[in-house]
Design a protein around this motif. Structure first.
Motif, short mmCIF file in Angstrom:
data_model
loop_
_atom_site.label_atom_id
_atom_site.label_comp_id
_atom_site.label_asym_id
_atom_site.label_seq_id
_atom_site.Cartn_x
_atom_site.Cartn_y
_atom_site.Cartn_z
N THR A 196 -17.74 7.60 4.23
CA THR A 196 -17.35 7.34 5.61
C THR A 196 -16.73 8.62 6.19
N PRO A 197 -16.72 8.74 7.52
CA PRO A 197 -16.03 9.89 8.13
C PRO A 197 -14.56 9.98 7.70
N PHE A 198 -13.91 8.84 7.44
CA PHE A 198 -12.53 8.89 6.99
C PHE A 198 -12.40 9.55 5.62
N ALA A 199 -13.26 9.16 4.69
CA ALA A 199 -13.24 9.78 3.36
C ALA A 199 -13.55 11.27 3.48
N ALA A 200 -14.51 11.62 4.33
CA ALA A 200 -14.84 13.03 4.54
C ALA A 200 -13.66 13.78 5.13
N MET A 201 -12.93 13.14 6.04
CA MET A 201 -11.75 13.79 6.62
C MET A 201 -10.71 14.10 5.55
N PHE B 287 -12.40 3.89 10.38
CA PHE B 287 -13.11 4.66 9.36
C PHE B 287 -14.01 5.72 9.96
N HIS B 288 -14.38 5.55 11.22
CA HIS B 288 -15.19 6.56 11.91
C HIS B 288 -14.33 7.48 12.78
N LEU B 289 -13.01 7.42 12.58
CA LEU B 289 -12.05 8.33 13.21
C LEU B 289 -11.92 8.14 14.71
N HIS B 290 -12.30 6.98 15.21
CA HIS B 290 -12.09 6.64 16.62
C HIS B 290 -10.76 5.86 16.71
N TRP B 291 -9.66 6.57 16.56
CA TRP B 291 -8.37 5.91 16.37
C TRP B 291 -7.83 5.30 17.65
N GLN B 292 -8.11 5.88 18.80
CA GLN B 292 -7.69 5.28 20.05
C GLN B 292 -8.40 3.93 20.26
N GLU B 293 -9.70 3.91 20.01
CA GLU B 293 -10.46 2.67 20.15
C GLU B 293 -9.98 1.61 19.14
N ALA B 294 -9.67 2.05 17.93
CA ALA B 294 -9.16 1.11 16.91
C ALA B 294 -7.85 0.49 17.37
N MET B 295 -6.99 1.30 17.97
CA MET B 295 -5.71 0.78 18.47
C MET B 295 -5.93 -0.23 19.58
N GLU B 296 -6.83 0.06 20.50
CA GLU B 296 -7.06 -0.84 21.64
C GLU B 296 -7.64 -2.18 21.18
N LYS B 297 -8.62 -2.13 20.27
CA LYS B 297 -9.24 -3.38 19.81
C LYS B 297 -8.29 -4.21 18.96
N SER B 298 -7.57 -3.55 18.07
CA SER B 298 -6.65 -4.31 17.21
C SER B 298 -5.51 -4.91 18.03
N THR B 299 -5.05 -4.19 19.05
CA THR B 299 -4.00 -4.73 19.91
C THR B 299 -4.50 -5.96 20.66
N LYS B 300 -5.72 -5.90 21.15
CA LYS B 300 -6.30 -7.05 21.85
C LYS B 300 -6.45 -8.24 20.91
N ALA B 301 -6.86 -7.96 19.68
CA ALA B 301 -6.99 -9.03 18.68
C ALA B 301 -5.65 -9.68 18.40
N ILE B 302 -4.60 -8.87 18.30
CA ILE B 302 -3.27 -9.41 18.04
C ILE B 302 -2.82 -10.30 19.19
N GLU B 303 -3.10 -9.88 20.41
CA GLU B 303 -2.74 -10.69 21.58
C GLU B 303 -3.47 -12.04 21.55
N LEU B 304 -4.76 -12.00 21.22
CA LEU B 304 -5.52 -13.25 21.11
C LEU B 304 -4.94 -14.16 20.04
#
Length: 414
Positions: free
Chosen positions: A274-279, A94-111
């Protein structure tokens, strides 16, 4: 028990649903529980979500998530760690940090591969699909899209399943598979007839393929859905502010709702957006600037959207930057953006966007550096770009674009 209930209550991600009172409530609970307890960890995760999504405090949210991760790792609580990473990925998105979102969600999926946590799995896959789509990583996103549908169906929650279908529909639209996009969206709308994201995907699919009457029906459903929501910069309003100008750009006609500018401005001026809604609001204003040939409006959106180069949401951001630069009279910058857009879309397999970019690139070359005549040395490249746009628009039956390409080729041949 009341503190635990607060800690575990899955409040929705929509901005303004529960308001700033959530932040205060969780903050008070954190002063009561032992700081090194499991309850404190769960509360920190909720606190990070509330700060990031309800108050727009990204840095505060990251600090809360970090405290929660430290608690989870100290206690060896893989479930808490997974849930925290998934929640943090949502705030990143939602804050448009899409690379970070991908990295964290991928790590969560692995866990989660060793855990039976379907809710955490659903959230992690949600942000993985969203971020991978935005980053153009199509092969990976297809795997995640299948997984999110499977997890959503196991939860048996109508909204989650409808959203999973909508996300699959968006991927199908971006890759030019209209029939799959329609099937996914129809499945989602059967469960949730006013689902915002499903309607937004179906609207663009129909207008992109020239089915304007059907597109208008779905657009009216989205408008009606927005009318039934509470005032404020919520996601239905933000999606509508983006969809209507995009339709006008595809059809080349004035938007069906002339007050969309004020709606977009209201979202941008709201402190709770949110920055996403603003985008989304800015994407709509950018399309409006191009359609109206409004240099001042184009310049404003160009500066705001530059940080999103190399990504896509419904449209390639680089293509939109190219159109904005052209509207501003900056032809060399426009062509550089179109080069970037073509590279991104071709690598991602986003064929409709490739076709639109090829057409706009050719248009820009033929318009000349001063906008008054064709660049003679660019005619071969322009014809090649038009050929590419023609091949894709014919294959995918993108009738509005096909008509424009044929008209431009006829002028160029003459």
């Amino acid at each position: 028990s009341q503190i635990s209930a607060i800690a575990l209550y899955p409040f929705p991600l929509e901005v303004g649903v529960l308001g700033a009172g959530v932040v205060e409530l969780i903050g008070r609970a954190l002063t009561i529980v032992p700081s090194d307890s499991r309850d404190a960890g769960h509360l920190q995760a909720r606190y990070g979500n509330a700060l990031g999504l309800l108050q727009g405090d990204y840095e505060g949210a990251q600090a809360a998530f970090q405290r929660c991760l430290e608690t989870a790792q100290r206690m060896g609580d893989a479930s808490l760690e997974m849930g925290t990473l998934a929640a943090a990925a949502g705030v990143d998105w939602f804050h448009l940090h899409w690379q970070e979102a991908m990295e964290k969600s991928t790590k969560a999926i692995e866990l989660g591969k060793q855990l039976d946590e379907p809710v955490h799995q659903w959230v992690a896959h949600l942000w993985a699909v969203n971020s991978l789509t935005a980053l153009g990583r199509t092969e990976e996103v297809r795997q995640r899209a299948e997984a999110i549908l499977s997890v959503a169906e196991s939860l048996r929650h109508r909204n989650e399943v409808a959203l999973a279908y909508a996300l699959n529909g968006r991927i199908s639209h971006l890759t030019g598979d209209w029939e799959a996009a329609r099937e996914f969206v129809d499945s989602g709308l059967a469960l949730s007839p006013r689902h915002t994201q499903a309607l937004a995907v179906r609207i663009i699919v129909e207008y992109d393929s020239g089915n304007n009457s059907q597109g208008e029906e779905y657009l009216e459903q989205l408008i009606e859905s927005v009318r039934s929501t509470a005032p404020g910069p919520n996601l239905p309003r933000a999606y509508l502010s983006q969809v209507v100008p995009t339709v006008a750009h595809i059809t080349g006609t004035p938007p069906v709702r002339e007050n969309m500018d004020s709606d977009s401005r209201a979202i941008l001026s709201s402190p709770s957006a949110t920055p996403f809604a603003a985008m989304l609001a800015r994407l709509g204003l950018a399309m409006t600037a191009v359609t109206r040939d409004d240099r001042d409006l184009a310049s404003e959106q160009y500066a705001a959207l530059m940080a999103l180069q190399g990504t896509a949401f419904v449209t390639s951001i680089d293509r939109l930057l190219g159109l904005l630069a052209r509207t501003m009279g900056r032809m060399e910058d426009a062509m550089a953006h179109f080069d970037d857009a073509l590279a991104f879309c071709q690598q991602a397999g986003y064929r409709p966007e490739t076709a639109w970019t090829s057409f706009h690139y050719a248009e820009t070359i033929l318009g000349g550096a001063d906008g008054e005549g064709p660049l003679q040395e660019g005619r071969p490249k322009a014809m090649a770009l038009l050929d590419d746009a023609l091949a894709i628009s014919r294959e995918l039956s993108m009738l509005p674009l096909l008509e424009r390409v044929l008209a431009r080729r006829e002028l160029l041949s003459a």
